[in-house]
Scaffold this motif. Structure first.
Motif, PDB file in Angstrom:
ATOM      1  N   ARG A  79       0.819  -1.221   0.000  1.00 42.09           N
ATOM      2  CA  ARG A  79       0.000   0.000   0.000  1.00 42.09           C
ATOM      3  C   ARG A  79       0.847   1.263   0.000  1.00 42.09           C
ATOM      4  NH1 ARG A  79      -3.503  -0.695   5.054  1.00 42.09           N
ATOM      5  NH2 ARG A  79      -1.762  -2.016   5.633  1.00 42.09           N
ATOM      6  N   ALA A 119       2.052   1.255  -3.997  1.00 43.10           N
ATOM      7  CA  ALA A 119       0.855   1.954  -4.471  1.00 43.10           C
ATOM      8  C   ALA A 119       0.876   3.445  -4.154  1.00 43.10           C
ATOM      9  CB  ALA A 119      -0.384   1.311  -3.848  1.00 43.10           C
ATOM     10  N   GLU A 124      -4.807   0.668  -6.525  1.00 47.86           N
ATOM     11  CA  GLU A 124      -4.097   0.197  -7.724  1.00 47.86           C
ATOM     12  C   GLU A 124      -5.030  -0.446  -8.743  1.00 47.86           C
ATOM     13  OE1 GLU A 124       0.359  -1.093  -6.673  1.00 47.86           O
ATOM     14  OE2 GLU A 124      -1.130  -2.443  -5.808  1.00 47.86           O
ATOM     15  N   ARG A 169      -6.886   3.727 -13.903  1.00 48.21           N
ATOM     16  CA  ARG A 169      -6.689   3.468 -12.478  1.00 48.21           C
ATOM     17  C   ARG A 169      -7.719   4.194 -11.632  1.00 48.21           C
ATOM     18  NH1 ARG A 169      -0.832   3.784  -9.369  1.00 48.21           N
ATOM     19  NH2 ARG A 169      -1.621   3.544  -7.247  1.00 48.21           N
ATOM     20  N   ARG A 221      -2.989  -6.578  -4.980  1.00 48.59           N
ATOM     21  CA  ARG A 221      -3.346  -5.246  -5.443  1.00 48.59           C
ATOM     22  C   ARG A 221      -3.850  -4.436  -4.257  1.00 48.59           C
ATOM     23  NH1 ARG A 221      -1.410  -6.746  -9.293  1.00 48.59           N
ATOM     24  NH2 ARG A 221      -2.069  -6.768 -11.456  1.00 48.59           N
TER      25      ARG A 221
END
Ligand SMILES: [Zn+2]
Ligand SMILES: [Zn+2]
Length: 118
Positions: free
Chosen positions: A24, A28, A33, A46, A82
């Protein structure tokens, strides 16, 4: 922080918190993400949601979570992870949860049928 289901808790690695934080924060940059994997169809490219900011559409505060793309908590390969806002994550998991619930129900019905036959 992330919506870990109680029956899956033991499947997460001991350093899950660190893995989740690294994804995270470092990868990210505290932004969702999701690039459409969630299937919500409400964002092009995104997802614009950022940790701690109001979510687009709802305005509720964004809490980033980490999703497993293959739904296997023990698979913590970065490619399988993700960072996702709660809306993307819930939507991504929803079909899977429905399938899992259906499989469980079918198994229970089969078990019940076998018990009746026994
Ligand atoms: Zn998102
Ligand atoms: Zn999304």
């Amino acid at each position: 922080m992330s919506p870990i289901r109680p029956e899956n808790r033991a499947r997460y690695p001991k350093n899950w918190r660190q893995i989740s934080l690294t994804i995270r924060a470092d990868r990210a940059g505290w932004r969702c993400e999701c690039a459409g994997e969630c299937g919500r169809g409400t964002h092009d490219g995104r997802c614009p949601n950022r940790q701690g900011y109001p979510a687009y559409g709802t305005g509720s505060r964004v809490v980033l979570t980490v999703a497993h793309l293959d739904h296997a908590p023990e698979n913590c390969d970065p490619d399988n992870l993700r960072a996702m806002c709660q809306a993307c994550h819930l939507h991504y998991d929803r079909d899977h949860h429905a399938q899992t619930a259906r499989a469980t129900r079918d198994q229970q019905l089969r078990d019940a049928g076998q018990m009746e036959l026994a």
